[in-house]
Design a protein around this motif. Structure first.
Motif, PDB file in Angstrom:
ATOM      1  N   ASN A 249       0.833  -1.194   0.000  1.00  0.00           N
ATOM      2  CA  ASN A 249       0.000   0.000   0.000  1.00  0.00           C
ATOM      3  C   ASN A 249       0.875   1.254   0.000  1.00  0.00           C
ATOM      4  O   ASN A 249       2.094   1.191   0.111  1.00  0.00           O
ATOM      5  N   ALA A 250       0.242   2.417  -0.086  1.00  0.00           N
ATOM      6  CA  ALA A 250       0.981   3.665  -0.271  1.00  0.00           C
ATOM      7  C   ALA A 250       1.867   4.011   0.918  1.00  0.00           C
ATOM      8  O   ALA A 250       2.805   4.790   0.793  1.00  0.00           O
ATOM      9  N   HIS A 251       1.591   3.434   2.096  1.00  0.00           N
ATOM     10  CA  HIS A 251       2.348   3.774   3.297  1.00  0.00           C
ATOM     11  C   HIS A 251       3.488   2.801   3.561  1.00  0.00           C
ATOM     12  O   HIS A 251       4.121   2.866   4.607  1.00  0.00           O
ATOM     13  N   ALA A 252       3.757   1.899   2.605  1.00  0.00           N
ATOM     14  CA  ALA A 252       4.656   0.774   2.888  1.00  0.00           C
ATOM     15  C   ALA A 252       6.029   1.215   3.368  1.00  0.00           C
ATOM     16  O   ALA A 252       6.589   0.616   4.277  1.00  0.00           O
ATOM     17  N   GLN A 253       6.603   2.243   2.755  1.00  0.00           N
ATOM     18  CA  GLN A 253       7.973   2.603   3.075  1.00  0.00           C
ATOM     19  C   GLN A 253       8.087   3.680   4.148  1.00  0.00           C
ATOM     20  O   GLN A 253       9.187   4.095   4.495  1.00  0.00           O
ATOM     21  N   GLU A 254       6.948   4.152   4.684  1.00  0.00           N
ATOM     22  CA  GLU A 254       7.021   5.093   5.790  1.00  0.00           C
ATOM     23  C   GLU A 254       7.443   4.331   7.048  1.00  0.00           C
ATOM     24  O   GLU A 254       7.118   3.169   7.235  1.00  0.00           O
ATOM     25  N   LEU A 255       8.166   5.018   7.926  1.00  0.00           N
ATOM     26  CA  LEU A 255       8.646   4.366   9.138  1.00  0.00           C
ATOM     27  C   LEU A 255       7.542   4.309  10.185  1.00  0.00           C
ATOM     28  O   LEU A 255       6.797   5.260  10.385  1.00  0.00           O
ATOM     29  N   LEU A 256       7.447   3.157  10.847  1.00  0.00           N
ATOM     30  CA  LEU A 256       6.488   2.981  11.918  1.00  0.00           C
ATOM     31  C   LEU A 256       6.966   3.745  13.152  1.00  0.00           C
ATOM     32  O   LEU A 256       8.164   3.794  13.439  1.00  0.00           O
ATOM     33  N   ALA A 257       6.039   4.353  13.874  1.00  0.00           N
ATOM     34  CA  ALA A 257       6.405   5.065  15.096  1.00  0.00           C
ATOM     35  C   ALA A 257       7.020   4.097  16.099  1.00  0.00           C
ATOM     36  O   ALA A 257       6.552   2.970  16.246  1.00  0.00           O
ATOM     37  N   PRO A 258       8.079   4.492  16.786  1.00  0.00           N
ATOM     38  CA  PRO A 258       8.717   3.584  17.745  1.00  0.00           C
ATOM     39  C   PRO A 258       7.759   3.177  18.864  1.00  0.00           C
ATOM     40  O   PRO A 258       6.908   3.964  19.291  1.00  0.00           O
ATOM     41  N   ALA A 259       7.899   1.952  19.315  1.00  0.00           N
ATOM     42  CA  ALA A 259       7.091   1.495  20.443  1.00  0.00           C
ATOM     43  C   ALA A 259       7.510   2.248  21.697  1.00  0.00           C
ATOM     44  O   ALA A 259       8.705   2.403  21.967  1.00  0.00           O
TER      45      ALA A 259
ATOM     46  N   SER B 126      15.749  -3.399  16.197  1.00  0.00           N
ATOM     47  CA  SER B 126      15.776  -2.603  17.430  1.00  0.00           C
ATOM     48  C   SER B 126      14.626  -2.989  18.359  1.00  0.00           C
ATOM     49  O   SER B 126      14.810  -3.086  19.583  1.00  0.00           O
ATOM     50  N   ASP B 127      13.435  -3.243  17.806  1.00  0.00           N
ATOM     51  CA  ASP B 127      12.325  -3.687  18.653  1.00  0.00           C
ATOM     52  C   ASP B 127      12.594  -5.077  19.229  1.00  0.00           C
ATOM     53  O   ASP B 127      12.196  -5.369  20.358  1.00  0.00           O
ATOM     54  N   ALA B 128      13.261  -5.934  18.455  1.00  0.00           N
ATOM     55  CA  ALA B 128      13.616  -7.256  18.977  1.00  0.00           C
ATOM     56  C   ALA B 128      14.529  -7.129  20.187  1.00  0.00           C
ATOM     57  O   ALA B 128      14.353  -7.825  21.197  1.00  0.00           O
ATOM     58  N   ARG B 129      15.484  -6.214  20.106  1.00  0.00           N
ATOM     59  CA  ARG B 129      16.404  -6.021  21.236  1.00  0.00           C
ATOM     60  C   ARG B 129      15.697  -5.384  22.423  1.00  0.00           C
ATOM     61  O   ARG B 129      15.948  -5.745  23.581  1.00  0.00           O
ATOM     62  N   ARG B 130      14.802  -4.458  22.152  1.00  0.00           N
ATOM     63  CA  ARG B 130      14.053  -3.822  23.251  1.00  0.00           C
ATOM     64  C   ARG B 130      13.114  -4.818  23.916  1.00  0.00           C
ATOM     65  O   ARG B 130      12.923  -4.782  25.140  1.00  0.00           O
ATOM     66  N   SER B 131      12.529  -5.710  23.126  1.00  0.00           N
ATOM     67  CA  SER B 131      11.668  -6.741  23.712  1.00  0.00           C
ATOM     68  C   SER B 131      12.483  -7.710  24.561  1.00  0.00           C
ATOM     69  O   SER B 131      12.042  -8.135  25.636  1.00  0.00           O
TER      70      SER B 131
END
Length: 524
Positions: free
Chosen positions: A20-30, A150-155
């Motif tokens: 979709n059009a948002h595919a390459q936008e970065l997800l907000a950090p957890a 990075s989320d894997a390490r934070r988890s």
């Protein structure tokens, strides 16, 4: 690079989920986990009065008290723990009459994106609320700069509210080293992915056999797992049989099986007006492959199953993600959508010319009937593979086709049951089998996936017996008439999910998700 190879690579990238059009936008950090989100881990935690379903296929046993020290199961006490153990416990979790299972493992996860599910914790919380303590992301997000590793390490550090995250990278994705269009480039990309912290690789079709072979070879040397979605874009050259011969570890979805079992042709037959880029054409006609394959229990069928087992392949079928294909109205109207599915996600699910998986623009009875027939073949293949000793795992592929995180995973367990696995076998697929699929490339027995002394304290506690009814695992619970009072009751739902010794209140997690949904509705 040959023109055919260029086209294959382009098509492979086109069938990646984030189209979709948002595919390459970065997800907000957890966001960081706050003090009120989860209890522990405690030096000693005593879980009392449970019936244990240990994940290995062993029948249930209870009541049992389970002693956890820090983040590991220390001891079982059939009946009850002695007084000195109870008195010394830093926390006693009274689960009398409930059922304890290993934390569930989702072997096929994706996270959202800014367009459909912009908060990374939305999916994480829904997974945890349904007892999922480990997720293999294939990938969690597509494109460079995403927080997969990075989320894997934070988890791992438990600084965010999330399951244990096992990041895989899509083959050729993430880096800036150019197209992976040769065996040399394949070796280079795999080494690069390993250095970034990825545990394994998700392959799509569209690459030549020489590139696949080089990538599988390098992945094995580096102890990285490999799993493939063998899409129509290159399956005429590399079907499931060929990919396994080249060294593939695991097959997800149904792709590649039918093309390995064709009865009258060397390649699949499609109508003259077929267009892979029109997803209604793509998904409507793939179900018609059931008319082109050999019959179950035929010599060719049996030989193919034996081949997969001899090569120690793992199947992660993800039955649930295509279930709307056989009844789109039912999928659209699941009772959890109103409270737990984001409006933006419902928008994404709706029929669309661009969103991946939103292909039912004119979905007919004929399409649904074709899919029901296709499922019968797919179920039969999976059941017989499993019966002969093949490993089957549970993956949900959430965020597409009306399959919302967590709920989709329990839907997959129900469909594994429908395929013919017994309830104990379904739980084994969801626990130790998934853990072993992740850890086998490392040559290690997994530290989680079963309930036993020495294992990590990843535990799901449920008030109702899931072996009697898998529906009690849904966050919305199960509707049941109390025959004595005449009152309609909502029973079940996970009560607590324990991950790394931290106790998460599953209803509280669900309530936080409901608040996200309400906030988005109010903003709109």
């Amino acid at each position: 690079m040959k023109i055919s190879r260029l086209l294959g690579v382009a098509l492979a990238l086109a069938c990646a989920p984030a189209t979709n059009a948002h595919a390459q936008e970065l997800l907000a950090p957890a966001p960081e986990r706050t003090a009120g989100e989860g209890e522990g881990p405690y030096p000693t935690l005593l879980i009392t009065g449970v019936t244990v379903i240990d994940g290995t296929g062993t029948p249930p046993a209870g009541p049992i008290d389970i002693l956890v020290k820090n983040n590991k199961i220390d001891s079982y006490y059939p009946g009850a723990a002695p007084a000195d153990v109870r008195n010394s416990a830093a926390r006693i979790l009274d689960a009398s009459g409930m059922y304890a299972l290993p934390g569930f493992v989702d072997t096929h996860g994706h996270n959202g994106d800014p367009g459909k599910a912009p908060d990374a914790t939305y999916g994480y919380r829904l997974w945890l609320a349904h007892g999922v303590t480990t997720v293999r992301g294939v990938s969690f997000q597509w494109g460079p700069g995403q927080p997969d590793v990075s989320d894997a390490r934070r988890s791992e550090a438990n600084s965010i509210v999330a399951p244990r995250l096992i990041p895989y990278a899509g083959f050729g994705d993430k880096w800036d080293g150019g197209a992976v269009d040769s065996p040399a480039k394949a070796h280079e990309w795999v080494r690069w992915a390993k250095a970034q912290g990825y545990w394994g690789i998700k392959f799509f079709n569209g690459y030549g056999a020489d590139v696949f072979a080089a990538a599988f070879d390098e992945a094995e040397k580096l102890k990285m797992g490999t799993v493939a979605h063998l899409a129509q874009t290159g399956v005429a050259e590399v079907n499931a049989r060929k990919a396994v011969e080249l060294g593939l570890d695991g097959i997800t979805h149904f792709y590649g099986h039918s093309e390995s079992l064709l009865k009258d042709h060397a390649i699949s037959q499609y109508p003259d007006d077929y267009n892979y880029f029109d997803e209604q054409s793509r998904f409507g006609w793939v179900a018609r492959l059931a008319d082109q394959v050999v019959e179950p229990d035929s010599e060719e069928w049996d030989e193919y199953i034996d081949f997969l087992i001899e090569n120690e392949v793992t199947l992660s079928p993800t039955f649930n993600i295509y279930s709307a294909s056989r009844d789109v109205s039912a999928a659209r109207n699941r009772d959890w959508h109103a409270r737990y599915t984001l409006p933006s996600l419902m928008d994404f699910y709706a029929p669309s010319a661009t969103n991946h998986g939103s292909y039912y623009k004119d979905w007919t009875t004929e399409d649904e009937v074709a899919w029901r027939k296709f499922y019968r073949y797919w179920f039969d293949l999976t059941k017989e593979f499993h019966r002969r000793g093949g490993r089957v795992t549970a993956g949900s592929d959430p965020g597409f086709i009306y399959q919302t995180w967590g709920f989709a995973y329990i839907g997959e367990l129900e469909m594994l049951r429908e395929a013919g696995l017994s309830p104990l076998e379904v739980i084994r697929a969801a626990t130790i089998n998934g853990a072993r699929e992740i850890y086998d490339p490392l040559g290690q027995e997994p530290p989680f996936g079963s309930l036993a002394p020495g294992k990590l304290a990843d535990i799901v506690i449920v008030p109702e017996n899931p072996l009697a009814n898998l529906k009690v695992l849904y966050g919305t619970g199960h509707t049941r008439l109390n025959r004595q009072t005449g009152v309609i009751e909502q029973v079940g739902g996970v009560r607590w999910t324990i991950k790394d010794g931290i106790i998460y209140d599953a209803p509280k997690l669900l309530e936080s998700v409901a608040q996200m949904v309400e906030a988005q509705k109010a903003k709109r």
